[in-house]
Scaffold this active site. Structure first.
Site, PDB file in Angstrom:
ATOM      1  N   ARG A  12       0.873  -1.211  -0.007  1.00  7.85           N
ATOM      2  CA  ARG A  12      -0.174   0.018  -0.057  1.00  7.85           C
ATOM      3  C   ARG A  12       1.019   1.407  -0.081  1.00  7.85           C
ATOM      4  O   ARG A  12       0.194   2.348   0.425  1.00  7.85           O
ATOM      5  CB  ARG A  12      -1.082   0.068   1.267  1.00  7.85           C
ATOM      6  CG  ARG A  12      -2.050  -1.130   1.060  1.00  7.85           C
ATOM      7  CD  ARG A  12      -3.081  -0.892   2.084  1.00  7.85           C
ATOM      8  NE  ARG A  12      -4.126  -1.952   2.066  1.00  7.85           N
ATOM      9  CZ  ARG A  12      -3.975  -3.307   2.573  1.00  7.85           C
ATOM     10  NH1 ARG A  12      -2.795  -3.348   3.802  1.00  7.85           N
ATOM     11  NH2 ARG A  12      -4.727  -4.126   2.681  1.00  7.85           N
ATOM     12  N   LYS A  18       1.775  11.293 -10.847  1.00  3.43           N
ATOM     13  CA  LYS A  18       0.977  10.596 -11.648  1.00  3.43           C
ATOM     14  C   LYS A  18       1.479   9.426 -11.877  1.00  3.43           C
ATOM     15  O   LYS A  18       2.594   9.389 -12.373  1.00  3.43           O
ATOM     16  CB  LYS A  18       0.492  11.166 -12.917  1.00  3.43           C
ATOM     17  CG  LYS A  18      -0.922  12.210 -12.738  1.00  3.43           C
ATOM     18  CD  LYS A  18      -1.286  12.642 -14.398  1.00  3.43           C
ATOM     19  CE  LYS A  18      -2.257  13.820 -14.296  1.00  3.43           C
ATOM     20  NZ  LYS A  18      -2.720  14.189 -15.405  1.00  3.43           N
ATOM     21  N   GLU A  64       6.977  19.444 -24.315  1.00  4.69           N
ATOM     22  CA  GLU A  64       6.504  19.830 -22.874  1.00  4.69           C
ATOM     23  C   GLU A  64       7.079  21.262 -22.326  1.00  4.69           C
ATOM     24  O   GLU A  64       6.300  22.061 -21.408  1.00  4.69           O
ATOM     25  CB  GLU A  64       7.094  18.891 -21.857  1.00  4.69           C
ATOM     26  CG  GLU A  64       6.432  17.499 -22.159  1.00  4.69           C
ATOM     27  CD  GLU A  64       4.617  17.581 -22.014  1.00  4.69           C
ATOM     28  OE1 GLU A  64       4.214  18.275 -21.664  1.00  4.69           O
ATOM     29  OE2 GLU A  64       4.220  16.296 -22.307  1.00  4.69           O
ATOM     30  N   LYS A 124       5.184  23.451 -13.107  1.00  5.19           N
ATOM     31  CA  LYS A 124       4.473  22.180 -12.691  1.00  5.19           C
ATOM     32  C   LYS A 124       4.202  22.249 -11.386  1.00  5.19           C
ATOM     33  O   LYS A 124       3.210  21.630 -10.748  1.00  5.19           O
ATOM     34  CB  LYS A 124       5.165  21.037 -13.544  1.00  5.19           C
ATOM     35  CG  LYS A 124       4.589  19.647 -13.150  1.00  5.19           C
ATOM     36  CD  LYS A 124       4.382  18.655 -14.025  1.00  5.19           C
ATOM     37  CE  LYS A 124       3.359  17.647 -13.645  1.00  5.19           C
ATOM     38  NZ  LYS A 124       3.201  16.616 -14.633  1.00  5.19           N
ATOM     39  N   GLU A 184      -5.935  16.710 -10.022  1.00  4.87           N
ATOM     40  CA  GLU A 184      -6.617  17.159 -11.212  1.00  4.87           C
ATOM     41  C   GLU A 184      -8.125  17.386 -11.178  1.00  4.87           C
ATOM     42  O   GLU A 184      -8.921  16.811 -12.005  1.00  4.87           O
ATOM     43  CB  GLU A 184      -6.314  16.129 -12.519  1.00  4.87           C
ATOM     44  CG  GLU A 184      -6.372  16.840 -13.895  1.00  4.87           C
ATOM     45  CD  GLU A 184      -5.999  15.972 -14.875  1.00  4.87           C
ATOM     46  OE1 GLU A 184      -4.708  15.673 -15.134  1.00  4.87           O
ATOM     47  OE2 GLU A 184      -6.598  15.844 -15.819  1.00  4.87           O
ATOM     48  N   ARG A 215      -4.854  21.473 -12.630  1.00  7.52           N
ATOM     49  CA  ARG A 215      -3.958  20.877 -13.180  1.00  7.52           C
ATOM     50  C   ARG A 215      -4.286  20.614 -14.659  1.00  7.52           C
ATOM     51  O   ARG A 215      -3.380  20.013 -15.591  1.00  7.52           O
ATOM     52  CB  ARG A 215      -3.803  19.675 -12.269  1.00  7.52           C
ATOM     53  CG  ARG A 215      -2.876  18.518 -12.713  1.00  7.52           C
ATOM     54  CD  ARG A 215      -2.304  17.437 -11.955  1.00  7.52           C
ATOM     55  NE  ARG A 215      -1.255  16.742 -12.465  1.00  7.52           N
ATOM     56  CZ  ARG A 215      -0.707  15.839 -11.588  1.00  7.52           C
ATOM     57  NH1 ARG A 215      -0.728  15.787 -10.388  1.00  7.52           N
ATOM     58  NH2 ARG A 215       0.330  15.126 -12.025  1.00  7.52           N
ATOM     59  N   HIS A 226      -2.709  18.132 -25.659  1.00  7.82           N
ATOM     60  CA  HIS A 226      -2.816  16.548 -25.335  1.00  7.82           C
ATOM     61  C   HIS A 226      -4.168  15.749 -25.731  1.00  7.82           C
ATOM     62  O   HIS A 226      -4.040  14.795 -25.849  1.00  7.82           O
ATOM     63  CB  HIS A 226      -2.578  16.289 -23.924  1.00  7.82           C
ATOM     64  CG  HIS A 226      -1.130  16.383 -23.604  1.00  7.82           C
ATOM     65  ND1 HIS A 226      -0.379  17.630 -23.619  1.00  7.82           N
ATOM     66  CD2 HIS A 226      -0.117  15.558 -22.949  1.00  7.82           C
ATOM     67  CE1 HIS A 226       0.814  17.450 -22.726  1.00  7.82           C
ATOM     68  NE2 HIS A 226       0.921  16.164 -22.560  1.00  7.82           N
ATOM     69  N   HIS A 279      -2.852  12.952 -27.758  1.00  4.54           N
ATOM     70  CA  HIS A 279      -3.045  11.525 -27.396  1.00  4.54           C
ATOM     71  C   HIS A 279      -3.816  10.753 -28.551  1.00  4.54           C
ATOM     72  O   HIS A 279      -3.400   9.515 -28.813  1.00  4.54           O
ATOM     73  CB  HIS A 279      -4.027  11.458 -25.973  1.00  4.54           C
ATOM     74  CG  HIS A 279      -3.193  11.903 -24.991  1.00  4.54           C
ATOM     75  ND1 HIS A 279      -3.728  12.175 -23.751  1.00  4.54           N
ATOM     76  CD2 HIS A 279      -1.891  11.598 -24.762  1.00  4.54           C
ATOM     77  CE1 HIS A 279      -2.952  12.332 -22.742  1.00  4.54           C
ATOM     78  NE2 HIS A 279      -1.732  12.094 -23.483  1.00  4.54           N
ATOM     79  N   HIS A 335       5.975  11.227 -27.917  1.00  2.00           N
ATOM     80  CA  HIS A 335       4.941  11.741 -27.168  1.00  2.00           C
ATOM     81  C   HIS A 335       4.879  13.279 -27.796  1.00  2.00           C
ATOM     82  O   HIS A 335       4.071  13.957 -27.925  1.00  2.00           O
ATOM     83  CB  HIS A 335       4.963  11.749 -25.653  1.00  2.00           C
ATOM     84  CG  HIS A 335       4.059  12.402 -25.180  1.00  2.00           C
ATOM     85  ND1 HIS A 335       2.696  12.237 -24.995  1.00  2.00           N
ATOM     86  CD2 HIS A 335       4.189  13.481 -24.177  1.00  2.00           C
ATOM     87  CE1 HIS A 335       1.952  13.129 -24.102  1.00  2.00           C
ATOM     88  NE2 HIS A 335       3.096  13.806 -23.383  1.00  2.00           N
TER      89      HIS A 335
HETATM   90  N1  GLY Z   1       1.283  15.267 -17.518  1.00  2.00           N
HETATM   91  C1  GLY Z   1       0.161  16.126 -17.229  1.00  2.00           C
HETATM   92  C2  GLY Z   1       0.228  16.087 -15.548  1.00  2.00           C
HETATM   93  O1  GLY Z   1       0.949  15.581 -14.947  1.00  2.00           O
HETATM   94  O2  GLY Z   1      -0.845  16.489 -15.026  1.00  2.00           O
END
Ligand code: GLY
Length: 355
Positions: free
Chosen positions: A116, A138, A180, A222, A232, A236, A243, A247, A259
């Protein structure tokens, strides 16, 4: 010079950026861990072994995982869990994600799920990894149905971005990672665009002062965003600029495109959408094309692929309650969300990108 960029929130941590910062890795692992698992791709095997040898005082295990997106499979996560299970990896031990964005996504997922959650230190070795994937917590793997469908938000204990590791990276990898950085410029850090425009060769030379400045500015942006909105639920989302179409292009290209190349086209599309559906000026749209072209990134895509791309965007997990959502700019540095735009608007924007 080393710069420490704090990420705040419920689980705060630092991003350590500079040259030779890998030397600080033991500090990040800390004194509680007895075992350390370094997850790395085959191309970094020799460096991972050197890292293992430099970490005296720990039992260091290596998990070599496939390159790029092939790492983000449940079988690969299970391989890592097996190593951990067979070596009695405890809750106080630590995982290091050593590689590009796919490796750090996988390592984050493995660390988040073992017992966990165990200590995670991300050591990104690509530009996109440093300014995006490894920062912000993420983590995830892909399934047959799509990218990043399984995962969690899991903050690392630290991120160590050592610019020295980029020096052997092929130039096209560096340039793809710059997509990016450019994204950060358009959504909030105007000076990034100025630096690239002033001298693109200097800006993209990993040994230059400008390069370090660009990486740091992107991480600062960031860090500011994810400190305010870790999961998010609002702000965010601006990090997804370019994207949504990007994507869909990656999917259409079966992930053979980098990417950064896909989101480069995605940003031009988003800029056109911001112009057609909103208030973005022609000059700002031109600036997208000029900067991305100067980095030799693609800015167009076949017109005939529109239906396929649209179908993928409609399925994209960022669609909310059946609505497609796009990050667009009101002006450079002012992102906003366009919710459920009419398909005719989307096609009008795509016609400006399609060839
Ligand atoms: N790559 C976008 C984010 O980390 O939210």
């Amino acid at each position: 010079m080393t710069t420490i960029i704090p990420v705040t929130g419920a689980d705060p941590y630092d991003v350590i950026v500079g040259r030779g910062t890998l030397a600080t890795l033991a500090e990040q692992i800390g004194p509680r861990a007895a075992k350390v698992l370094i997850i790395h791709p085959p191309t970094l095997a020799a460096r991972a072994e050197a890292l293992r040898d430099s970490l005296s005082g720990y039992q260091v295990l290596l998990a070599e995982v496939p390159d790029a997106e092939d790492a983000k499979r449940v079988e690969v996560a299970a391989f890592c869990w097996q190593i951990m299970g067979q070596s009695d990896f405890t809750r106080t031990d630590a995982v290091i994600g050593f590689g590009g964005g796919a490796t750090t996504d996988l390592a984050g997922f493995v660390a988040a799920t073992w017992l966990r959650g165990v200590r995670l230190i991300q050591v990104p070795t690509s530009v996109a990894g440093m300014v995006d994937a490894a920062v912000g917590g993420k983590t995830g793997i892909n399934t047959a149905e799509g990218k990043n469908l399984v995962g969690s938000f899991y903050a690392p204990a630290g991120v160590v971005a050592d610019l020295d590791v980029l020096e052997t990276l092929p130039r096209n990898e560096i340039l793809a990672g710059f997509a990016e950085i450019v994204k950060c410029g358009f959504i909030g850090k105007n000076q990034i665009l100025d630096i690239i425009e002033a001298d693109v060769d200097k800006a993209t030379d990993p040994q230059s002062h400008e390069f370090q400045q660009l990486v740091e500015s992107s991480i600062i942006l960031k860090a500011m965003v994810v400190s305010q909105d870790f999961k998010e639920s609002g702000l965010r989302e601006i990090l997804n600029y370019g994207h949504t179409l990007g994507h869909a292009i990656e999917h259409a290209e079966r992930y053979r495109w980098r990417h950064g190349a896909a989101i480069s086209v995605g940003m031009v599309f988003a800029a056109e959408l911001g112009r057609i559906a909103g208030s973005l000026s022609d000059a700002a749209v031109d600036r997208h094309r000029r900067i991305l072209s100067s980095l030799t990134l693609p800015i167009d895509y076949p017109l005939g692929r529109w239906k396929t791309l649209l179908a993928t965007m409609q399925r994209d997990k960022k669609a909310r309650a059946g609505m497609m959502r796009f990050v667009v700019l009101e002006e450079i540095g002012k992102p906003t969300i366009l919710n459920g735009p009419d398909e005719s608007l989307l096609f009008a924007a795509y016609q400006e990108v399609g060839v």
